[in-house]
Design a protein around this motif. Sequence first.
Motif, short mmCIF file in Angstrom:
data_model
loop_
_atom_site.label_atom_id
_atom_site.label_comp_id
_atom_site.label_asym_id
_atom_site.label_seq_id
_atom_site.Cartn_x
_atom_site.Cartn_y
_atom_site.Cartn_z
N ARG A 37 3.55 6.50 6.12
CA ARG A 37 4.58 7.45 6.55
C ARG A 37 4.62 7.59 8.07
NH1 ARG A 37 9.45 9.75 5.57
NH2 ARG A 37 9.58 11.89 6.40
N LEU A 38 3.46 7.78 8.69
CA LEU A 38 3.39 8.07 10.13
C LEU A 38 3.18 6.82 10.97
CD1 LEU A 38 1.17 11.28 9.97
CD2 LEU A 38 3.66 11.13 10.03
N GLY A 39 2.64 5.77 10.36
CA GLY A 39 2.42 4.54 11.09
C GLY A 39 1.20 4.59 12.00
N LEU A 40 1.01 3.52 12.75
CA LEU A 40 -0.07 3.39 13.72
C LEU A 40 0.54 2.96 15.05
CD1 LEU A 40 -2.70 1.40 11.59
CD2 LEU A 40 -2.79 3.83 12.19
N PRO A 41 -0.15 3.16 16.17
CA PRO A 41 0.39 2.68 17.44
C PRO A 41 0.62 1.17 17.37
CG PRO A 41 -1.93 3.27 17.65
CD PRO A 41 -1.47 3.78 16.34
N ALA A 87 -15.56 0.38 5.11
CA ALA A 87 -16.03 -0.03 6.44
C ALA A 87 -14.90 -0.25 7.44
CB ALA A 87 -16.85 -1.33 6.32
N ALA A 88 -13.65 -0.33 6.99
CA ALA A 88 -12.55 -0.63 7.91
C ALA A 88 -12.30 0.51 8.90
CB ALA A 88 -11.27 -0.93 7.13
N ALA A 89 -12.34 1.74 8.42
CA ALA A 89 -11.98 2.88 9.28
C ALA A 89 -12.86 2.99 10.52
CB ALA A 89 -12.02 4.17 8.47
N PRO A 90 -14.20 2.95 10.41
CA PRO A 90 -15.01 3.05 11.64
C PRO A 90 -14.86 1.87 12.58
CG PRO A 90 -16.41 2.64 9.73
CD PRO A 90 -15.05 2.95 9.21
N LEU A 139 -8.15 0.97 2.18
CA LEU A 139 -7.96 2.25 1.51
C LEU A 139 -7.51 2.06 0.06
CD1 LEU A 139 -6.27 4.22 4.43
CD2 LEU A 139 -8.48 4.75 3.39
N GLY A 140 -6.66 1.06 -0.15
CA GLY A 140 -6.22 0.77 -1.51
C GLY A 140 -7.36 0.32 -2.41
N VAL A 141 -8.20 -0.58 -1.89
CA VAL A 141 -9.35 -1.05 -2.66
C VAL A 141 -10.32 0.10 -2.91
CG1 VAL A 141 -11.38 -2.55 -2.62
CG2 VAL A 141 -9.15 -3.44 -1.89
N PHE A 142 -10.53 0.95 -1.89
CA PHE A 142 -11.43 2.10 -2.05
C PHE A 142 -10.90 3.04 -3.13
CE2 PHE A 142 -13.09 6.29 -1.12
CZ PHE A 142 -14.42 6.05 -0.83
N ALA A 143 -9.58 3.30 -3.11
CA ALA A 143 -9.00 4.19 -4.12
C ALA A 143 -9.16 3.61 -5.52
CB ALA A 143 -7.52 4.43 -3.80
N LEU A 144 -8.90 2.31 -5.67
CA LEU A 144 -9.00 1.68 -6.99
C LEU A 144 -10.46 1.61 -7.45
CD1 LEU A 144 -6.40 -1.21 -6.59
CD2 LEU A 144 -6.18 0.86 -7.98
N ALA A 145 -11.39 1.31 -6.52
CA ALA A 145 -12.80 1.26 -6.89
C ALA A 145 -13.30 2.64 -7.30
CB ALA A 145 -13.63 0.73 -5.72
N SER A 146 -12.84 3.68 -6.59
CA SER A 146 -13.23 5.04 -6.95
C SER A 146 -12.70 5.41 -8.33
CB SER A 146 -12.70 6.03 -5.91
OG SER A 146 -13.21 5.74 -4.63
N LEU A 147 -11.46 5.02 -8.59
CA LEU A 147 -10.86 5.28 -9.91
C LEU A 147 -11.65 4.56 -11.00
CD1 LEU A 147 -8.45 6.76 -11.24
CD2 LEU A 147 -7.16 4.63 -11.03
N ALA A 148 -12.03 3.31 -10.72
CA ALA A 148 -12.80 2.55 -11.71
C ALA A 148 -14.16 3.18 -11.95
CB ALA A 148 -12.96 1.10 -11.23
N CYS A 149 -14.75 3.79 -10.90
CA CYS A 149 -16.04 4.46 -11.08
C CYS A 149 -15.95 5.59 -12.10
CB CYS A 149 -16.54 5.03 -9.74
SG CYS A 149 -17.17 3.80 -8.59
N ALA A 152 -5.94 7.49 -1.39
CA ALA A 152 -4.52 7.22 -1.59
C ALA A 152 -3.66 8.03 -0.63
CB ALA A 152 -4.13 7.51 -3.04
N LEU A 153 -4.03 9.30 -0.42
CA LEU A 153 -3.29 10.14 0.52
C LEU A 153 -3.40 9.60 1.94
CD1 LEU A 153 -4.14 13.73 -0.80
CD2 LEU A 153 -1.94 12.55 -0.94
N ALA A 154 -4.59 9.13 2.32
CA ALA A 154 -4.77 8.56 3.66
C ALA A 154 -3.88 7.32 3.85
CB ALA A 154 -6.23 8.19 3.89
N ALA A 155 -3.79 6.48 2.81
CA ALA A 155 -2.93 5.30 2.89
C ALA A 155 -1.46 5.71 3.01
CB ALA A 155 -3.14 4.44 1.65
#
Length: 332
Positions: A121-125, A51-54, A20-30, A113-116
């Motif tokens: 904040r909420l964590g994962l199992p 690709a990580a999320a799916p 998510l961090g790389v996606f946010a930075l790549a989007s910003l760079a775009c 960034a919000l998803a990250a």
Amino acid sequence: LLFGHLAERIARRTLLLGSLGVFALASLACMFASGIDTLIALRALQGAASAAAPVFAPGIIRQLFDPQASVRAIGLLGSAESLSPALAPLAGAALLAHFGWRSSFGVLSVAAALAALLILRLGLPPQTAASTPRGTYRQLLGDVCYLRYALSQALTLGGLLTFVFGAPAVIVGAMGGSLDDFIILQIINVASFIVAANLAARLGERFGTERIIMAGSLMGLFSALTLLLYGLGGGNDPRWLPLLFLPMGVGLGLRGPAGFYLGVVASGENHARGSALIVFFILGITTLGTALAAPFIGLGLAALAVVASALHLLSTLLLWRVPALPGPTPAP
């Protein structure tokens, strides 16, 4: 495929946050890309990071919920995913009109960034030994039961997407319709998929998961064959397409959540690679189907429908000829 491989070596929380961090930075760079070559390279980085999320979402869902709730959760996730390609072009057009093309990438950057932050904040199992992927891609490719679910899922969805991707050219170029006809087709398709996907768990509980998966596959095949027959018979009215295409969207909605879930179940502890391979099969079969149909798209509806019919037929034959999961199916 890379994230599926890394899941055994690196904590999924780290991989998700990193992606998510790389996606946010790549989007910003775009947003600040100075030329098309730079933009294409950054878009490739965006695609890789996304690709990580799916890969991890199905395993997390399976860990959080029992089988019945897992199918419902995958149905809800699929509903959101089906709405995204329908609504995103409208949102993109509005952003383009009011704020310019760069604004779309700014919105994507903020969303990632919000998803990250939500994960922080909420964590994962907690990732226990049972939720840590084990195995190899070679093992999955040699597992006939896993391939039954993974390939039938990919063939059914690939058949639908191949038709959808070719439909605008057929409707406008060969049938003399307009893009409005395609929009109507898509609205009905997405709506029928969402309704069916959210009924799939309840119907699976009543009639049996395997029956619902087979019924959904047969509906997709029936729809593709009726489209083929309509085209071969000289049908040239695009207003008929939403009605003929309707069983394909409903069929995917019925079989999609349970089919994907049982594919993850069949992969056992190797669930991250299992999810990754299903996504890989979906993209690969859709690409192959589109490539096969493209040279003949000018011939009209029948040329497109014959490719979709072949994919749906292979999906149905796979379910019919290959045994299901042994023992009682973990039905919803």
